[in-house]
Scaffold this motif. Structure first.
Motif, PDB file in Angstrom:
ATOM      1  N   UNK A  95       0.829  -1.198   0.000  1.00  0.00           N
ATOM      2  CA  UNK A  95       0.000   0.000   0.000  1.00  0.00           C
ATOM      3  C   UNK A  95       0.873   1.261   0.000  1.00  0.00           C
ATOM      4  N   UNK A  96       1.959   1.217   0.810  1.00  0.00           N
ATOM      5  CA  UNK A  96       2.866   2.361   0.900  1.00  0.00           C
ATOM      6  C   UNK A  96       3.801   2.466  -0.305  1.00  0.00           C
ATOM      7  N   UNK A  97       4.060   1.322  -0.936  1.00  0.00           N
ATOM      8  CA  UNK A  97       4.996   1.303  -2.050  1.00  0.00           C
ATOM      9  C   UNK A  97       6.449   1.351  -1.619  1.00  0.00           C
ATOM     10  N   UNK A  98       6.715   0.917  -0.396  1.00  0.00           N
ATOM     11  CA  UNK A  98       8.083   0.922   0.118  1.00  0.00           C
ATOM     12  C   UNK A  98       8.245  -0.164   1.176  1.00  0.00           C
ATOM     13  N   UNK A  99       9.432  -0.764   1.272  1.00  0.00           N
ATOM     14  CA  UNK A  99       9.651  -1.769   2.332  1.00  0.00           C
ATOM     15  C   UNK A  99       9.733  -1.103   3.703  1.00  0.00           C
ATOM     16  N   UNK A 100       9.285  -1.821   4.715  1.00  0.00           N
ATOM     17  CA  UNK A 100       9.350  -1.329   6.086  1.00  0.00           C
ATOM     18  C   UNK A 100      10.445  -2.008   6.895  1.00  0.00           C
ATOM     19  N   UNK A 101      10.922  -3.154   6.402  1.00  0.00           N
ATOM     20  CA  UNK A 101      11.943  -3.919   7.117  1.00  0.00           C
ATOM     21  C   UNK A 101      13.026  -4.390   6.167  1.00  0.00           C
ATOM     22  N   UNK A 102      14.234  -4.506   6.719  1.00  0.00           N
ATOM     23  CA  UNK A 102      15.282  -5.282   6.076  1.00  0.00           C
ATOM     24  C   UNK A 102      15.128  -6.674   6.664  1.00  0.00           C
ATOM     25  N   UNK A 103      15.024  -7.682   5.819  1.00  0.00           N
ATOM     26  CA  UNK A 103      14.806  -9.050   6.284  1.00  0.00           C
ATOM     27  C   UNK A 103      16.078  -9.862   6.098  1.00  0.00           C
ATOM     28  N   UNK A 104      16.428 -10.644   7.130  1.00  0.00           N
ATOM     29  CA  UNK A 104      17.553 -11.567   7.028  1.00  0.00           C
ATOM     30  C   UNK A 104      17.049 -12.966   7.307  1.00  0.00           C
TER      31      UNK A 104
END
Length: 146
Positions: A46-55
């Motif tokens: 919805x925002x069009x952007x990631x909220x987290x860096x995932x490892x």
């Protein structure tokens, strides 16, 4: 047109950021980890952007992005205010409720509770027994001693 943000997505995002884990956020929210992940992914879309860096491995598998970290205080404050508003609505519907901090309850109220209830029977007393430092306004505590 994109659909509006759902409150559950914001709760899932905030809990995931605080815990650094979808699993721990899910346990807090009483849902499954995949449900939390889906809510967060929907918010990201919805925002069009990631909220987290995932490892894939490591102690902290989720790290909030810089933008997420900037937004989190406002989102937390908003969620707290919504909770307070809902508590006030419940109080209005349920009658009069007196919320008391643990120290005040233990040191002053409990020895006097029978006499208090006899004088004011229409007031329900809610004793908060948590030992965490309380935010009186956010938690709707009426009387307390620090």
């Amino acid at each position: 047109m994109k659909s509006p943000v759902h409150l559950n997505a914001l709760r899932a995002f905030e809990a995931s950021a605080r815990h650094g884990s979808f699993v721990e956020a899910a346990a807090e929210l009483n849902v499954t980890a995949p449900a939390v992940g889906q809510l967060v992914r929907g918010l990201e879309e919805w925002l069009g952007t990631p909220l987290f860096y995932r490892t894939a491995t490591g102690k902290t598998r989720l790290m909030p992005t810089e933008a997420a970290n900037r937004a989190l205080p406002d989102i937390r404050e908003g969620l707290d205010r919504l909770s307070l508003g809902l508590e006030r609505l419940k109080e209005g519907a349920a009658g009069r409720v007196l919320t008391v901090s643990p120290a005040f309850a233990a040191k002053w109220l409990l020895p006097r509770i029978e006499r208090f209830q006899a004088k004011v029977p229409e007031v329900d007393i809610r004793l908060d027994t948590s030992l965490k430092l309380a935010d009186y306004a956010a938690q709707g505590i009426d009387i307390g001693v620090r």
